[in-house]
Design an enzyme around this catalytic site. Structure first.
Site, mmCIF file in Angstrom:
data_model
loop_
_atom_site.group_PDB
_atom_site.id
_atom_site.type_symbol
_atom_site.label_atom_id
_atom_site.label_comp_id
_atom_site.label_asym_id
_atom_site.label_seq_id
_atom_site.Cartn_x
_atom_site.Cartn_y
_atom_site.Cartn_z
ATOM 1 N N ILE A 446 71.687 -18.793 38.584
ATOM 2 C CA ILE A 446 71.467 -17.383 38.124
ATOM 3 C C ILE A 446 72.257 -16.002 38.408
ATOM 4 O O ILE A 446 72.339 -15.194 37.886
ATOM 5 C CB ILE A 446 70.063 -17.226 38.286
ATOM 6 C CG1 ILE A 446 69.177 -18.267 37.798
ATOM 7 C CG2 ILE A 446 69.426 -15.879 37.702
ATOM 8 C CD1 ILE A 446 69.308 -18.708 36.358
ATOM 9 N N GLU A 620 57.078 -8.205 32.285
ATOM 10 C CA GLU A 620 56.269 -7.357 33.240
ATOM 11 C C GLU A 620 56.037 -6.006 32.722
ATOM 12 O O GLU A 620 54.914 -5.399 33.075
ATOM 13 C CB GLU A 620 57.230 -7.300 34.431
ATOM 14 C CG GLU A 620 56.633 -6.220 35.628
ATOM 15 C CD GLU A 620 57.784 -6.333 36.698
ATOM 16 O OE1 GLU A 620 57.965 -5.209 37.078
ATOM 17 O OE2 GLU A 620 58.382 -7.219 37.069
ATOM 18 N N HIS A 709 61.547 -20.486 44.859
ATOM 19 C CA HIS A 709 60.643 -19.769 45.690
ATOM 20 C C HIS A 709 59.942 -20.650 46.528
ATOM 21 O O HIS A 709 58.860 -20.193 47.238
ATOM 22 C CB HIS A 709 59.686 -18.918 44.772
ATOM 23 C CG HIS A 709 60.708 -17.523 44.123
ATOM 24 N ND1 HIS A 709 60.880 -17.555 42.977
ATOM 25 C CD2 HIS A 709 60.925 -16.485 44.699
ATOM 26 C CE1 HIS A 709 61.308 -16.234 42.466
ATOM 27 N NE2 HIS A 709 61.440 -15.543 43.758
#
Length: 774
Positions: A446, A620, A709
């Protein structure tokens, strides 16, 4: 004129407060615990001291009622899952063995067990852990945390108000557990959950709580009649309990709409509403509903999510109107102050004039106290504060930084053609394949690679003058060479330079754009122990000089494989900053987009053939009400296209999004007209790939196969299994292989193995493809 005093003194309060401590003591203690350098008792002592300091600061400022239970080691929704016993089967043994380690296993996973899914908390950059529920879920009450923190505050002499995620919001945020039918609705468990909440409320009453706050922000979203009926049932039942504290039902982030009448009629003693711009309409709705006779109203008139000072006169006018609509009116922020930094007074490098315009959590608390005094005693009681506030607001309105005529002229000259590529995707992709020569299922990452201790030390040494700029740049070059060498040896097809020179994906660019201000101590929690320093967008935006070209070009000179240029998109630059509130967001987005457009075309001119413009915040920032979606998505997608449409057809434009619910914005993703999109998919088991397929998404996509994560290292088999799921939705000719997100927060050992496994999985799947496809 002096405002009419309230019948009873208005009280100042807050819904919640930042958890980390002035110097991020909580982050350091938790990460020390994970690494074995801090034991559990020391971690608990650190947490208790931070809570004590927070309550003391609030009380000294004049806050009459302090929140308890809003503190968390990781996430307050995860805390709620623990409180109601909603522990997934795969984590139960870890929780039974050690509650603290089991808690962190649910948040982060272990090598053997996957964590809970993580996604955004409404339209903020805070992430919560998604509850996993099913028809067999059995809830059990565990109020130990909430009771203990209540007793801590009472012992210190405070008036505490425990804060819980409300039962309706908790269920509406939940998802069907793995193996449960996808159409399972967690809200059907409400009757099973309410007795557990009743038990917790009884425990809090017994421990000394006069009031308990139940947060129901999900009710500011569009809700069906069935969902509103569920809310009515929940608060009719909880309000009818005899063994409980008084109940304050809190909503925030927007207008309650239809839910206002539901809660107003319920037998609870108080409501908390948002009366800032985000809650526009609540005042009129409350008046139309006849107010809240017999109830307490907590009025959120100080913006809990932005950092600009309050307009006291405007807020007092709102509060004065509210006096006639409820038996008692208290003053608060519009939401928890979790979403702003701690103290603007710690920012010594910001121009003193501009510093007067800023209010972080500590300053917002002071504003709330001033407004409560003004509401109780009239404007004469706060005459000095009102005069200073007027002067500060006028100073900002008249400041040169806010308006740049050249920037405004350029945005005014934008045409529709500026936001369109010169050829459609079907033609561009042919040119890009010929130019790049990539294999089927191309692999990439990424953008960022681990930010090592050595890198952070070098950055600190540069700031402190222990090394000069030349020495620092040599360290960055060494890191880029190492990152590229690893990627080539691992077999990655499209490389990145690893971003060693960048501190944060928004702050790095903000520091190089006019109109932005950077803070030194403005940390805000994003998830767990991940904190960010959102820059402050104070004025018109322009790019004085190239921002990334030098390092991207250097990296490309070291390899024959394509190196992606890495930029942060205009929507994310706004969403992860504290934006100006004196002009429409769409106008600010166009300014940022034009600055990025200059960077994109400079990258292309210097030999960069693949350019990624990340927009993880697109979903978001979607407004919480559907009737506001179209206007937002129009300017959001336009700004992305404006930033990226000035390149040749053979230049491949990527974008990236992560940790959000994408199903309702797939058309907007399509409207971005990016050639390739990479998205988080590992924790959600390729759900987004299925959503793209259902929409008929026509371009290339890389649903992530490595959850970055979590400290877990995905095996080759695990990554390959996810790829096979991806191929069920996206053809091999359009499927990319990549992690969920950037690797900045991971360590090198796990990164190496995980990416090597990712490449091996891609090769394994390539070998399985039909000859004509491969």
């Amino acid at each position: 004129m002096t405002a009419k005093p309230a019948a009873a003194a208005a009280r100042a309060t807050v819904y919640g407060y930042p958890r980390q401590g002035q110097n991020r003591e909580l982050k350091k203690a938790i990460e020390g615990y994970w690494k074995g350098r801090v034991d559990a008792d020391t971690l608990r002592q650190t947490a208790a001291e931070l809570r004590r300091e927070t309550w003391q600061q609030l009380a000294e400022a004049g806050v009459h009622e302090v929140p308890t239970g809003d503190f968390s080691y990781y996430d307050h929704v995860l805390d709620t899952s623990a409180m109601v016993g909603a522990v997934p089967e795969r984590h139960r043994e870890a929780v039974r063995t050690d509650a603290l380690d089991g808690y962190f296993a649910m948040a982060r996973g272990t090598q053997d067990v996957a964590p809970l899914e993580m996604t955004k908390w409404f339209d903020t950059n805070y992430h919560y852990l998604v509850p996993e529920l099913g028809p067999d879920t059995v809830f059990t009450a565990d109020s130990a945390k909430q009771v203990a923190e209540l007793k801590e505050a009472l012992a210190l002499g405070h008036t505490p108000r425990p804060v819980l995620v409300g039962p309706v919001t908790y269920l509406l945020l939940a998802k069907a557990a793995p193996g449960v039918a996808a159409d399972f609705e967690p809200l059907t468990l409400l009757d099973r959950l309410l007795p557990v909440y009743a038990e917790v409320l009884a425990d809090l009453r017994a421990a000394g709580a006069e009031w308990v706050q139940l947060d129901e922000p999900a009710l500011v979203q569009d809700r069906t009649a069935a969902e509103l009926n569920a809310a009515a049932r929940a608060y009719r039942e909880l309000g009818s309990l005899t063994d409980r504290s008084k109940l304050l039902v809190a909503s925030y982030f927007g207008r309650l709409g239809e839910a206002l009448a539901v809660l107003a009629k319920s037998p609870v003693e108080g409501l908390a509403l948002d009366f800032t711009e985000s809650g526009a309409g609540n005042l009129a709705d409350l008046a139309a509903a006849g107010g809240l006779p017999g109830k307490r109203l907590v009025a959120g008139v100080v913006n809990g999510r932005n950092i600009w000072i309050n307009d006291y006169e405007k807020s007092l006018a709102t509060l004065g109107t509210l006096l006639g609509l409820a038996d008692h009116v208290d003053v608060s922020a519009s939401s928890s102050l979790l979403h702003v930094p701690l103290d603007a007074g710690a920012e010594h490098d910001i121009d003193p004039q501009i510093a007067r315009w800023l209010a972080f959590a500590k300053q917002k608390t002071q504003e709330i106290v001033v407004l409560a005094r003004g509401l109780s005693g009239g404007t004469d009681a706060i005459a000095a504060e009102l005069a200073a506030n007027r002067a500060d607001l006028a100073s900002r309105a008249d400041a040169v930084i806010t308006r740049d005529p050249a920037v405004r002229a350029r945005t005014a000259a934008i045409t529709d053609a500026d936001g369109r590529r010169s050829q459609p995707y079907a033609e561009r992709t042919v040119a890009q394949r010929a130019h790049l020569g990539l294999p089927m299922l191309p692999t990439t990452t990424i953008g960022s690679f681990p930010q090592t201790t050595e890198l952070r030390t070098a950055r600190a040494d540069l700031r402190a003058g222990r090394i000069d700029e030349a020495g620092y740049e040599e360290r960055i070059k060494d890191e880029i060479r190492e990152v590229l060498s690893f990627q080539e040896k691992a077999g990655i097809d499209v490389l990145v330079h690893g971003e060693p020179e960048r501190n944060d994906m928004v702050q790095y660019f903000a520091e190089q754009l006019t109109g932005y201000l950077a803070t030194q101590h403005g940390w805000v929690q994003s998830y767990g122990t991940r904190y960010v320093r959102p820059p402050v967008l104070a004025g018109d935006i322009s790019r004085p000089e190239p921002m990334t070209v030098r390092w991207t070009t250097y990296a490309q000179s070291l390899t024959e494989r394509p190196v992606k240029g890495m930029l942060t998109g205009p929507v994310t630059m706004l969403a992860w900053s504290f934006v100006r509130d004196d002009q429409p967001l769409g106008e600010t987005a166009r300014q940022v987009a034009l600055a990025l457009r200059d960077e994109v075309t400079d990258l292309e001119a210097n030999g960069t053939s693949v350019i990624q413009v990340d927009e993880p915040a697109l979903r978001e920032t979607l407004p919480l009400r559907a009737d506001e979606h179209a206007a937002y998505l129009e300017w959001a997608t336009e700004s992305f296209r404006l930033a990226t449409s000035g390149v040749r057809p053979e230049t491949q434009i990527h974008t990236h999004m992560c940790y959000a619910e994408f199903g309702d914005i797939v058309q907007a993703i399509d409207d971005l007209d990016a050639d390739v999109i990479s998205l988080e998919a590992a924790r959600s088991h390729m759900q987004v790939a299925r959503e793209l397929a259902a929409h008929g998404y026509p371009r290339e996509a890389g649903p992530g196969v490595y959850d970055i994560h979590s400290p877990r290292i995905p095996s080759v088999e695990e990554a390959a299994a996810l790829l096979r799921k991806g191929l069920e939705a996206i053809p091999a000719t359009r499927l990319w292989v990549n992690p969920d997100c950037g690797l900045k927060t991971r360590g090198w050992p796990e990164t190496r193995t995980s990416l090597e496994n990712l490449v091996a999985a891609a090769r394994e799947i390539r070998a399985e493809l039909p000859t004509e496809a491969a």
